[in-house]
Design an enzyme around this catalytic site. Structure first.
Site, PDB file in Angstrom:
ATOM      1  N   HIS A 166       0.842  -1.204   0.000  1.00 46.38           N
ATOM      2  CA  HIS A 166       0.000   0.000   0.000  1.00 46.38           C
ATOM      3  C   HIS A 166       0.880   1.258   0.000  1.00 46.38           C
ATOM      4  O   HIS A 166       0.608   2.218  -0.712  1.00 46.38           O
ATOM      5  CB  HIS A 166      -0.857   0.059   1.272  1.00 46.38           C
ATOM      6  CG  HIS A 166      -1.877  -1.023   1.426  1.00 46.38           C
ATOM      7  ND1 HIS A 166      -1.998  -1.773   2.574  1.00 46.38           N
ATOM      8  CD2 HIS A 166      -2.853  -1.467   0.591  1.00 46.38           C
ATOM      9  CE1 HIS A 166      -2.999  -2.624   2.446  1.00 46.38           C
ATOM     10  NE2 HIS A 166      -3.533  -2.472   1.257  1.00 46.38           N
ATOM     11  N   LYS A 217     -15.702  -6.868   5.403  1.00 46.45           N
ATOM     12  CA  LYS A 217     -14.617  -7.793   5.756  1.00 46.45           C
ATOM     13  C   LYS A 217     -14.553  -7.848   7.259  1.00 46.45           C
ATOM     14  O   LYS A 217     -14.951  -6.892   7.929  1.00 46.45           O
ATOM     15  CB  LYS A 217     -13.258  -7.213   5.321  1.00 46.45           C
ATOM     16  CG  LYS A 217     -12.965  -7.175   3.874  1.00 46.45           C
ATOM     17  CD  LYS A 217     -11.553  -6.648   3.673  1.00 46.45           C
ATOM     18  CE  LYS A 217     -11.190  -6.685   2.193  1.00 46.45           C
ATOM     19  NZ  LYS A 217      -9.876  -6.133   1.932  1.00 46.45           N
ATOM     20  N   ARG A 247      -2.678  -5.919  -8.097  1.00 39.35           N
ATOM     21  CA  ARG A 247      -1.754  -7.049  -8.061  1.00 39.35           C
ATOM     22  C   ARG A 247      -2.132  -8.009  -9.180  1.00 39.35           C
ATOM     23  O   ARG A 247      -3.211  -7.893  -9.748  1.00 39.35           O
ATOM     24  CB  ARG A 247      -1.831  -7.770  -6.699  1.00 39.35           C
ATOM     25  CG  ARG A 247      -1.170  -7.008  -5.579  1.00 39.35           C
ATOM     26  CD  ARG A 247      -1.693  -7.418  -4.242  1.00 39.35           C
ATOM     27  NE  ARG A 247      -3.109  -7.106  -4.131  1.00 39.35           N
ATOM     28  CZ  ARG A 247      -3.853  -7.327  -3.060  1.00 39.35           C
ATOM     29  NH1 ARG A 247      -3.329  -7.886  -2.014  1.00 39.35           N
ATOM     30  NH2 ARG A 247      -5.122  -7.004  -3.047  1.00 39.35           N
ATOM     31  N   SER A 257      -3.083  -7.776   3.117  1.00 39.75           N
ATOM     32  CA  SER A 257      -3.245  -7.631   4.563  1.00 39.75           C
ATOM     33  C   SER A 257      -3.717  -8.950   5.166  1.00 39.75           C
ATOM     34  O   SER A 257      -3.313  -9.310   6.277  1.00 39.75           O
ATOM     35  CB  SER A 257      -4.246  -6.522   4.877  1.00 39.75           C
ATOM     36  OG  SER A 257      -3.765  -5.294   4.406  1.00 39.75           O
TER      37      SER A 257
HETATM   38  P1  ADP Z   1      -9.927  -3.154  -0.135  1.00 36.59           P
HETATM   39  O1  ADP Z   1     -10.725  -3.732   0.978  1.00 36.59           O
HETATM   40  O2  ADP Z   1     -10.521  -1.913  -0.730  1.00 36.59           O
HETATM   41  O3  ADP Z   1      -9.470  -4.111  -1.183  1.00 36.59           O
HETATM   42  P2  ADP Z   1      -7.191  -3.139   0.777  1.00 36.59           P
HETATM   43  O4  ADP Z   1      -6.665  -2.468   1.991  1.00 36.59           O
HETATM   44  O5  ADP Z   1      -7.127  -4.612   0.720  1.00 36.59           O
HETATM   45  O6  ADP Z   1      -8.653  -2.585   0.632  1.00 36.59           O
HETATM   46  O7  ADP Z   1      -6.475  -2.563  -0.509  1.00 36.59           O
HETATM   47  C1  ADP Z   1      -6.559  -1.201  -0.855  1.00 36.59           C
HETATM   48  C2  ADP Z   1      -5.999  -1.011  -2.248  1.00 36.59           C
HETATM   49  O8  ADP Z   1      -4.610  -1.338  -2.266  1.00 36.59           O
HETATM   50  C3  ADP Z   1      -6.640  -1.902  -3.318  1.00 36.59           C
HETATM   51  O9  ADP Z   1      -6.674  -1.195  -4.533  1.00 36.59           O
HETATM   52  C4  ADP Z   1      -5.689  -3.079  -3.403  1.00 36.59           C
HETATM   53  O10 ADP Z   1      -5.765  -3.721  -4.651  1.00 36.59           O
HETATM   54  C5  ADP Z   1      -4.361  -2.352  -3.223  1.00 36.59           C
HETATM   55  N1  ADP Z   1      -3.330  -3.243  -2.694  1.00 36.59           N
HETATM   56  C6  ADP Z   1      -3.440  -4.166  -1.713  1.00 36.59           C
HETATM   57  N2  ADP Z   1      -2.279  -4.798  -1.497  1.00 36.59           N
HETATM   58  C7  ADP Z   1      -1.394  -4.256  -2.384  1.00 36.59           C
HETATM   59  C8  ADP Z   1      -0.013  -4.515  -2.704  1.00 36.59           C
HETATM   60  N3  ADP Z   1       0.667  -5.486  -2.086  1.00 36.59           N
HETATM   61  N4  ADP Z   1       0.568  -3.768  -3.658  1.00 36.59           N
HETATM   62  C9  ADP Z   1      -0.137  -2.809  -4.308  1.00 36.59           C
HETATM   63  N5  ADP Z   1      -1.438  -2.532  -4.092  1.00 36.59           N
HETATM   64  C10 ADP Z   1      -2.066  -3.247  -3.138  1.00 36.59           C
END
Ligand code: ADP
Length: 161
Positions: A17, A41, A90, A128
């Protein structure tokens, strides 16, 4: 002023992130990381904790800030006067989900644009949820999150055991 929001659950924020946030901060004058208050979630951290973990991780990025929000992402974007939503992609599954989300958001708010950044190769498989599982099982998570997040995560998973 060009303003973008980067919305997500961030439960907790990872280096994946933060890599997206620091790259995108160079493209916009202001970037607001939006922490969904109630994603669909099961969360480990409270909204305040998720915000605080991000705040500590972005002190070196002067044009980036973090806020929590409730409700639709497009409404949050309007509220902070953002013209763009940023998401990270990803390999594999992210695309389909992001595509659906983007279509829905475009219908709800046609003037908002979406910018997707490809995840850094190093963080392609970092999520996460996997991180939380690794922490629960006692794995070394130091390469995936800033130190203060690792400490908070280990403390949190132990408190739930
Ligand atoms: P959500 O519940 O909206 O998916 P996340 O916290 O899982 O929230 O992810 C927020 C954003 O960051 C999403 O666009 C997700 O695809 C992106 N993201 C999550 N992990 C990574 C990573 N390892 N590298 C780049 N982007 C990521």
């Amino acid at each position: 002023m060009t303003i973008a929001i980067y919305p997500g659950s961030f439960d907790p924020v990872t280096n994946g992130h933060l890599d997206v946030a620091s790259r995108v901060a160079k493209l916009f004058e202001r970037l607001i990381i939006g922490v969904y208050d109630t994603p669909d979630k099961q969360l480990l951290f409270t909204t305040e904790e998720r915000v605080e973990l991000i705040r500590k991780a972005i002190v070196n990025l002067p044009n980036v800030e973090v806020k929590s929000f409730i409700g639709l992402t497009v409404d949050f974007a309007k509220e902070v006067k953002a013209q763009t939503i940023v998401r990270g992609l990803r390999m594999g599954a992210d695309f389909e989900r992001e595509f659906d989300l983007a279509m829905m958001n475009k219908k709800l708010s046609p003037e908002l644009e979406l910018v997707c950044l490809m995840a850094n190769q190093e963080y392609q498989f970092l999520s996460s949820s996997l991180l939380k599982e690794a922490a629960r099982l006692g794995g070394n998570i130091n390469d995936f999150v800033p130190k203060h997040v690792a400490t908070a995560l280990i403390r949190k998973v132990h408190s739930k055991m």
